[in-house]
Motif scaffolding. Structure first.
Motif, PDB file in Angstrom:
ATOM      1  N   THR A 758      -5.930   7.733  65.022  1.00  0.00           N
ATOM      2  CA  THR A 758      -6.269   7.021  66.074  1.00  0.00           C
ATOM      3  C   THR A 758      -7.411   7.302  66.504  1.00  0.00           C
ATOM      4  OG1 THR A 758      -4.563   6.603  67.781  1.00  0.00           O
ATOM      5  CG2 THR A 758      -5.939   5.913  68.685  1.00  0.00           C
ATOM      6  N   LEU A 759      -8.491   6.518  65.939  1.00  0.00           N
ATOM      7  CA  LEU A 759      -9.881   7.276  66.048  1.00  0.00           C
ATOM      8  C   LEU A 759     -11.356   6.492  66.823  1.00  0.00           C
ATOM      9  CD1 LEU A 759     -10.279   8.678  62.228  1.00  0.00           C
ATOM     10  CD2 LEU A 759      -9.507   9.697  64.573  1.00  0.00           C
ATOM     11  N   ASP A 760     -10.716   5.384  66.445  1.00  0.00           N
ATOM     12  CA  ASP A 760     -11.718   4.279  67.485  1.00  0.00           C
ATOM     13  C   ASP A 760     -12.270   4.727  68.529  1.00  0.00           C
ATOM     14  OD1 ASP A 760     -11.003   2.839  65.785  1.00  0.00           O
ATOM     15  OD2 ASP A 760      -9.575   1.297  66.540  1.00  0.00           O
ATOM     16  N   GLY A 761     -13.584   4.913  69.259  1.00  0.00           N
ATOM     17  CA  GLY A 761     -14.286   5.158  70.322  1.00  0.00           C
ATOM     18  C   GLY A 761     -14.610   6.859  70.437  1.00  0.00           C
ATOM     19  N   THR A 762     -14.600   7.260  68.518  1.00  0.00           N
ATOM     20  CA  THR A 762     -14.892   8.676  68.529  1.00  0.00           C
ATOM     21  C   THR A 762     -16.271   8.606  67.313  1.00  0.00           C
ATOM     22  OG1 THR A 762     -13.176   9.567  67.248  1.00  0.00           O
ATOM     23  CG2 THR A 762     -12.658   9.916  69.511  1.00  0.00           C
ATOM     24  N   ALA A 763     -16.689  10.119  67.420  1.00  0.00           N
ATOM     25  CA  ALA A 763     -17.371   9.891  65.965  1.00  0.00           C
ATOM     26  C   ALA A 763     -16.815  10.227  65.288  1.00  0.00           C
ATOM     27  CB  ALA A 763     -19.073  11.142  66.216  1.00  0.00           C
ATOM     28  N   LEU A 764     -15.315  10.559  64.927  1.00  0.00           N
ATOM     29  CA  LEU A 764     -14.546  10.291  64.330  1.00  0.00           C
ATOM     30  C   LEU A 764     -14.417   9.492  62.920  1.00  0.00           C
ATOM     31  CD1 LEU A 764     -12.381  12.401  66.049  1.00  0.00           C
ATOM     32  CD2 LEU A 764     -13.482  13.522  63.732  1.00  0.00           C
ATOM     33  N   ALA A 765     -14.634   8.554  63.923  1.00  0.00           N
ATOM     34  CA  ALA A 765     -14.452   7.296  62.919  1.00  0.00           C
ATOM     35  C   ALA A 765     -14.963   6.995  61.785  1.00  0.00           C
ATOM     36  CB  ALA A 765     -14.681   5.866  63.880  1.00  0.00           C
ATOM     37  N   PRO A 766     -16.358   7.624  61.266  1.00  0.00           N
ATOM     38  CA  PRO A 766     -16.647   6.829  60.159  1.00  0.00           C
ATOM     39  C   PRO A 766     -15.926   8.253  58.822  1.00  0.00           C
ATOM     40  CG  PRO A 766     -18.321   7.262  61.621  1.00  0.00           C
ATOM     41  CD  PRO A 766     -17.386   7.520  62.107  1.00  0.00           C
ATOM     42  N   HIS A 767     -15.389   9.049  59.384  1.00  0.00           N
ATOM     43  CA  HIS A 767     -14.764  10.205  58.567  1.00  0.00           C
ATOM     44  C   HIS A 767     -13.033  10.067  57.808  1.00  0.00           C
ATOM     45  CE1 HIS A 767     -18.526  12.216  59.681  1.00  0.00           C
ATOM     46  NE2 HIS A 767     -17.895  12.030  60.243  1.00  0.00           N
ATOM     47  N   GLU A 768     -12.237   9.244  58.719  1.00  0.00           N
ATOM     48  CA  GLU A 768     -10.791   9.161  58.484  1.00  0.00           C
ATOM     49  C   GLU A 768     -10.619   9.291  56.844  1.00  0.00           C
ATOM     50  OE1 GLU A 768      -6.999   5.986  59.636  1.00  0.00           O
ATOM     51  OE2 GLU A 768      -9.004   5.455  60.242  1.00  0.00           O
ATOM     52  N   LEU A 790      -0.486  14.999  68.130  1.00  0.00           N
ATOM     53  CA  LEU A 790      -1.254  15.686  68.377  1.00  0.00           C
ATOM     54  C   LEU A 790      -2.842  14.814  68.420  1.00  0.00           C
ATOM     55  CD1 LEU A 790      -0.447  17.627  64.775  1.00  0.00           C
ATOM     56  CD2 LEU A 790       0.401  18.359  66.842  1.00  0.00           C
ATOM     57  N   PRO A 791      -2.858  15.709  70.438  1.00  0.00           N
ATOM     58  CA  PRO A 791      -4.484  14.748  70.539  1.00  0.00           C
ATOM     59  C   PRO A 791      -5.069  15.955  69.881  1.00  0.00           C
ATOM     60  CG  PRO A 791      -2.891  16.174  72.346  1.00  0.00           C
ATOM     61  CD  PRO A 791      -1.800  16.240  71.626  1.00  0.00           C
ATOM     62  N   VAL A 792      -6.628  15.540  69.087  1.00  0.00           N
ATOM     63  CA  VAL A 792      -7.299  17.202  69.468  1.00  0.00           C
ATOM     64  C   VAL A 792      -9.067  16.185  68.891  1.00  0.00           C
ATOM     65  CG1 VAL A 792      -6.548  16.586  67.060  1.00  0.00           C
ATOM     66  CG2 VAL A 792      -8.198  18.230  68.210  1.00  0.00           C
ATOM     67  N   ALA A 793      -9.342  16.781  69.796  1.00  0.00           N
ATOM     68  CA  ALA A 793     -11.528  16.568  69.532  1.00  0.00           C
ATOM     69  C   ALA A 793     -11.301  14.853  70.064  1.00  0.00           C
ATOM     70  CB  ALA A 793     -11.587  16.213  68.139  1.00  0.00           C
ATOM     71  N   GLY A 794     -10.455  14.139  70.896  1.00  0.00           N
ATOM     72  CA  GLY A 794     -10.776  12.952  71.920  1.00  0.00           C
ATOM     73  C   GLY A 794      -9.857  12.284  70.523  1.00  0.00           C
ATOM     74  N   ALA A 795      -8.962  12.536  69.671  1.00  0.00           N
ATOM     75  CA  ALA A 795      -8.749  11.452  69.076  1.00  0.00           C
ATOM     76  C   ALA A 795      -6.923  11.854  68.626  1.00  0.00           C
ATOM     77  CB  ALA A 795      -9.040  11.879  66.871  1.00  0.00           C
ATOM     78  N   THR A 796      -6.362  11.016  68.018  1.00  0.00           N
ATOM     79  CA  THR A 796      -5.038  11.502  67.999  1.00  0.00           C
ATOM     80  C   THR A 796      -4.465  11.129  66.694  1.00  0.00           C
ATOM     81  OG1 THR A 796      -4.161  10.474  70.407  1.00  0.00           O
ATOM     82  CG2 THR A 796      -2.495  10.956  69.200  1.00  0.00           C
ATOM     83  N   VAL A 797      -3.579  12.545  65.988  1.00  0.00           N
ATOM     84  CA  VAL A 797      -3.130  12.637  65.194  1.00  0.00           C
ATOM     85  C   VAL A 797      -1.609  11.776  65.191  1.00  0.00           C
ATOM     86  CG1 VAL A 797      -3.135  13.521  62.772  1.00  0.00           C
ATOM     87  CG2 VAL A 797      -4.828  13.697  63.962  1.00  0.00           C
ATOM     88  N   ALA A 798      -0.924  10.972  64.668  1.00  0.00           N
ATOM     89  CA  ALA A 798       0.734  10.981  64.880  1.00  0.00           C
ATOM     90  C   ALA A 798       0.952  11.316  63.760  1.00  0.00           C
ATOM     91  CB  ALA A 798       1.047   9.284  65.209  1.00  0.00           C
ATOM     92  N   LEU A 799       1.735  12.225  62.826  1.00  0.00           N
ATOM     93  CA  LEU A 799       2.403  12.011  62.370  1.00  0.00           C
ATOM     94  C   LEU A 799       4.606  11.752  62.109  1.00  0.00           C
ATOM     95  CD1 LEU A 799       1.447  15.786  62.272  1.00  0.00           C
ATOM     96  CD2 LEU A 799       0.413  13.470  60.494  1.00  0.00           C
ATOM     97  N   ASP A 800       4.635  11.164  60.402  1.00  0.00           N
ATOM     98  CA  ASP A 800       6.094  11.154  60.548  1.00  0.00           C
ATOM     99  C   ASP A 800       7.020  12.488  59.882  1.00  0.00           C
ATOM    100  OD1 ASP A 800       8.480  10.144  60.331  1.00  0.00           O
ATOM    101  OD2 ASP A 800       8.027   7.931  59.339  1.00  0.00           O
ATOM    102  N   LEU A 801       7.661  12.773  60.024  1.00  0.00           N
ATOM    103  CA  LEU A 801       7.460  13.910  60.041  1.00  0.00           C
ATOM    104  C   LEU A 801       9.182  13.623  58.995  1.00  0.00           C
ATOM    105  CD1 LEU A 801       6.398  16.702  61.844  1.00  0.00           C
ATOM    106  CD2 LEU A 801       5.389  16.297  59.996  1.00  0.00           C
ATOM    107  N   SER A 802      10.175  12.809  59.378  1.00  0.00           N
ATOM    108  CA  SER A 802      11.316  12.651  59.010  1.00  0.00           C
ATOM    109  C   SER A 802      11.314  12.222  57.595  1.00  0.00           C
ATOM    110  CB  SER A 802      11.504  11.318  59.859  1.00  0.00           C
ATOM    111  OG  SER A 802      11.061  10.432  59.503  1.00  0.00           O
ATOM    112  N   GLY A 803      12.406  13.454  57.071  1.00  0.00           N
ATOM    113  CA  GLY A 803      12.821  13.525  55.875  1.00  0.00           C
ATOM    114  C   GLY A 803      11.745  14.067  55.163  1.00  0.00           C
ATOM    115  N   THR A 804      11.159  15.414  56.120  1.00  0.00           N
ATOM    116  CA  THR A 804      10.258  15.989  55.363  1.00  0.00           C
ATOM    117  C   THR A 804      10.252  17.192  55.386  1.00  0.00           C
ATOM    118  OG1 THR A 804       8.306  16.001  56.753  1.00  0.00           O
ATOM    119  CG2 THR A 804       7.918  14.437  55.321  1.00  0.00           C
ATOM    120  N   ILE A 805      11.111  17.639  56.774  1.00  0.00           N
ATOM    121  CA  ILE A 805      11.457  18.823  56.895  1.00  0.00           C
ATOM    122  C   ILE A 805      13.168  18.630  57.381  1.00  0.00           C
ATOM    123  CG2 ILE A 805       9.367  19.681  57.434  1.00  0.00           C
ATOM    124  CD1 ILE A 805      10.420  19.244  60.905  1.00  0.00           C
ATOM    125  N   ASP A 806      13.818  20.201  57.243  1.00  0.00           N
ATOM    126  CA  ASP A 806      15.287  19.573  58.353  1.00  0.00           C
ATOM    127  C   ASP A 806      14.652  19.810  59.223  1.00  0.00           C
ATOM    128  OD1 ASP A 806      17.588  20.359  59.204  1.00  0.00           O
ATOM    129  OD2 ASP A 806      18.616  21.502  56.614  1.00  0.00           O
TER     130      ASP A 806
END
Length: 873
Positions: A758-768, A790-806
């Protein structure tokens, strides 16, 4: 940013897949020399920049100290050459009187001969023969290191021109009554049979004996202590402090000197420390420098009791004994007379040794030639005080003043055959004639030349101007004197630097030999210990150059070079610098294969991405930082700045952030390719003075240019884009934080994870796209379930870790770690709350507990965050 008018870029296929220093360095250096890049033209209208090499001994080979010093000088001169200066790095070697004579005498010994069997003239011919066949191997080793010296100007302190300079200044000093002949105490080597300079004396702690012995009889008894009992045969007084009440009744009296039939006086002298030992010292004017001064003050006779080989000459039962044999015999005789009060064995004390043959030196009264240094030393001090000469770092000035303000007259004669023979002739009736280089020596019966030669430091003290042709008024002297800077170790500040200052000011009408004295420290091992063969930690730099390349050694040395501070070095650090050279190679090769170019002008700023503008802004800040550090001789700081710019910002961030652009192709890829070419061009120029080989190879391939040695030094264009820098800093924060989270969750670096950004409205959008690629984040897709956000630098990074770790295993591990951290907090808190413990515990123990508490509290916060981010099981 630099204007680029170079030729067509060479194809990247010219670069091998791996960098092989052994295949590149030797032929590249020879090409530089053949093209005359390092030569200096006295007729040039360019401003001069001159540095002399501290002349290595003709007997020497390249050691780490040389490699360190030469790397710094080479970096300075390469940069100045690129900046448009007529740059002279003056090479040459010192004839190294004692060292060279010892080498040749050892060769003669193998033939069962001595120099006396050959005679003086034949022996000197033999030394020249050795010099031609075996001397000067260091010159070839300097080439290995990449030294950019003007080889056509190479000088030797015994060559014809420098010998004329030596004779000229000796005559001038003699005529000005600044050279005289007198009997004084000097450092004497009983093995080399010559006086030696202070710098040729190495001090080390030796096991000896301290013997306290009783002089005089009855009420006139006085106890003195010595580590050199054999010298008591030459005692001519006992000295006490004039205010010492214990000895008031003895001052002025004569007391009996044991084992002799002589009576000696008790004299008052403020040199004696009444708090040290018994407060009484034996005085042997002919065999101790301090005693000599006491003797001068009290008009005491000086009795020489040892010959030049340290054999006892005093008449009596000890005559003919070596000094060590005599020491034992004299102590035994004193013991038999009941005069030994105390004996301490072993007694560790500092003892001077000849640096050439390791023999214990013997202070000895001897007739020698001296320079009256008073007016010369004052001029050398004034030149620094009035700012004509700068010492860097400035805190070294105090050591310099302590030396030149208290300089004793300089013993310049040496009892050798190899060296500049003193140009003085003695006549049959006591005449003394000093002969200049264009004068005829006196002839006739009874006339003979002084047999002594001059101290090596006498000729090397003329080095900044004698190498330029003085006493002739040459074009080179007019162009390149005074030197711009002297780069040398603080350990010879007193010996070589002070002498060059004295002679330069004296011979060149008050013009000092250099504008700046830049002092560096000594190279030590990785634990800070002095390097020595006896310690088993000495390193041959050629071995490291063979193994890792010359650039790797140079960069390691420069990266540790803080002004005036010793430099620790270990092989793993050189290996790390080799990895840096490989990184430069591989990343530049990748860039060339992906569109990096220097063709044409830089695109307009408005066509550049924020990533392009960011790296150009950082590039120009790096240019400014490197320039400022060069001017302040901060080699470590400039090397560190270049390392982090090249590895971190260019290769790890700019290249990685631009990969999506390069892979997509199109107009933006061309823009970034030109920007990357510019960055590499300037970066390689900046790196070249310190790591010349790999950079020149890459730069000529990138630009098609002739050589970095003669390329322009980059200038700071003034371009800055703070907004772009802030924008890319946000990207870096996101990538760094998510990478840290992935690592904490046990994910492999290359493991792909579905994510929603979720980068909309931040300077990060062009760098997705770049962020996803750097973090191995897949599109969210069907069935996406955000198990961590993970909220960081005004953006949010949501991860789906199901199936990747025990999840359950990870929760158990983290819960266990949490319990351990909580236990650590409880224990540390209890100790810090215990007043009795705090009252008794040392400060360092309490500090360690506080550090452990803070670390445990950080761990608890981190683990709780990780547990909160785990998906529900």
């Amino acid at each position: 940013m630099t204007e680029n008018t170079q030729q067509q870029t060479a194809p990247p296929s010219e670069l091998p897949t791996q960098y092989a220093p052994a295949e590149v360095e030797r032929p590249l250096y020879e090409r530089w020399v053949e093209r005359g890049y390092f030569e200096a033209d006295a007729k040039s209208e360019k401003p001069p920049f001159t540095v002399v090499i501290p002349p290595p001994n003709v007997t020497g080979s390249l050691h780490l100290g040389h490699a360190f010093e030469h790397t710094l000088i080479d970096a300075l001169t390469r940069r100045k050459r690129m900046q448009g200066y007529e740059t002279l790095w003056q090479p040459g070697m010192d004839h190294a009187g004692i060292a060279t004579q010892n080498v040749v005498e050892r060769e003669l010994a193998k033939e069962g001969k001595s120099r006396h069997d050959l005679g003086r003239e034949t022996f000197i011919e033999r030394v020249w023969q050795w010099k031609g066949e075996s001397g000067g191997q260091i010159s070839g080793q300097m080439r290995r290191l990449g030294d950019g010296v003007a080889w056509s100007r190479e000088r030797f302190t015994m060559d014809e021109g420098l010998s004329k300079a030596v004779q000229t200044i000796f005559k001038k000093l003699y005529d000005d009554e600044l050279i005289y002949r007198a009997e004084r105490i000097i450092n004497w080597c009983p093995r080399c049979l010559t006086a030696i300079s202070d710098i040729e004396v190495e001090y080390q702690d030796d096991d000896g004996e301290l013997v306290s012995m009783k002089y005089g009889d009855g009420d006139d008894t006085i106890v003195v202590a010595t580590t050199r009992a054999e010298t008591m045969l030459g005692d001519t007084a006992v000295a006490v402090h004039p205010d010492d009440e214990r000895y008031q009744h003895l001052i002025g009296k004569q007391i009996k000197l044991p084992l002799t039939n002589r009576m000696i006086p008790v004299v008052p002298d403020t040199h004696v420390d009444p708090e040290f030992g018994t407060g009484a010292v034996k005085v042997t004017p002919a065999h101790d420098p301090n005693d000599f001064e006491i003797g001068q003050r009290h008009n005491l006779p000086s009795l020489t009791v040892m010959d030049e080989r340290a054999v006892i000459t005093a008449p009596g039962p000890f005559e003919g004994l070596d000094r060590l044999e005599a020491r034992s015999a004299i102590v035994g005789a004193l013991r038999a007379e009941g005069r030994i009060v105390a004996e301490k064995r072993p007694y560790l004390h500092s003892v001077g040794h000849c640096s050439r043959c390791k023999t214990t030196i013997e202070p000895r009264l001897s007739m020698q030639w001296w320079v009256k240094v008073g007016p010369l030393a004052k001029a050398a001090g004034d030149a620094v005080r009035d700012g004509r000469v700068k010492i860097h770092p400035q805190e070294m000035e105090k050591r310099y003043f302590d030396w030149v303000d208290n300089l004793h007259d300089w013993c310049i004669s040496r009892q050798l055959w190899w060296g500049h023979r003193i140009p003085v002739w003695y006549g049959p009736n006591g005449e003394i004639v000093c002969v200049g280089p264009d004068e005829q020596p006196p002839t006739g019966e009874g006339w003979h030349q002084e047999t002594d030669v001059l101290d090596t430091w006498f000729s090397s003290g003329l080095w900044p101007f004698s190498t330029l042709g003085w006493p002739e008024q040459t074009e080179s002297l007019a162009k390149f004197y005074p030197n711009s800077v002297l780069v040398t170790g603080y350990d010879i500040l007193f010996f070589w630097v002070a002498r060059m200052m004295m002679f330069g000011l004296y011979a060149m009408d008050g013009t000092p030999p250099f504008h700046t004295i830049a002092l560096h420290g000594m190279v030590r091992d990785q634990f800070g210990k002095k390097m020595s063969k006896s310690f088993g930690n000495a390193v041959n730099p050629l071995d490291w150059m063979d193994k890792y390349g010359s650039d790797a050694l140079r960069f390691t040395l420069a990266r540790g070079a803080n002004p005036g501070v010793d430099v620790p070095i270990g092989e793993d650090w050189v290996q790390g610098s080799r990895n840096f050279a490989n990184k430069i190679w591989n990343a530049t090769r990748f860039a060339l294969m992906n569109g990096a170019t220097v063709e044409g002008e830089l695109p307009p700023v408005e066509k550049m991405s924020a990533t392009d503008r960011w790296i150009l802004s950082r590039l120009n800040k790096t240019v400014a930082e490197v320039d400022a550090n060069y001017e302040d001789f901060q080699f470590a700081k400039l090397s560190e700045a270049l390392f982090h710019f090249a590895w971190d910002e260019v290769f790890d961030w700019y290249v990685e952030l631009s990969k999506t652009t390069f892979f997509a192709g199109g107009e933006q890829a061309k823009v970034s390719g030109r920007v990357l070419g510019e960055v590499l061009d300037v970066m390689l120029r900046l790196l070249h003075p310190v790591v010349p080989f790999v950079t020149d190879t890459l730069w000529t391939t990138l630009t098609g240019g002739e050589s970095l040695v003669v390329a322009d030094w980059p200038a700071d264009s003034g371009f800055r884009d703070e907004a772009a820098e802030r924008e890319i800093e946000l990207v870096q924060r996101v990538v760094t934080e998510v990478r840290r989270f992935r690592s904490d969750q046990g994910l492999q670096p290359g493991q792909k994870v579905p994510a929603r950004l979720t980068l909309d409205g931040t300077a990060l959008a062009p760098h997705e796209a770049a962020i996803r690629q750097l973090l191995r984040l897949q599109p969210e897709g069907e069935g996406f379930h955000a198990t961590a956000s993970l909220p960081v630098a005004g953006a949010t990074v949501a991860l789906d870790l199901s199936g990747t770790i025990d999840v359950e295993a990870e929760r158990k591990r983290l819960t266990k770690d949490l319990g351990a951290a909580q236990k650590e907090v409880a224990q540390a808190t209890a100790k810090l709350g215990n007043e009795a413990f705090l009252a008794k515990a040392p400060d360092n123990v309490v500090d360690k507990i506080r550090t452990r508490l803070a670390k445990a509290e950080e761990d608890i916060a981190r683990i709780n965050t990780q547990l909160g981010n785990l998906p529900e099981s």
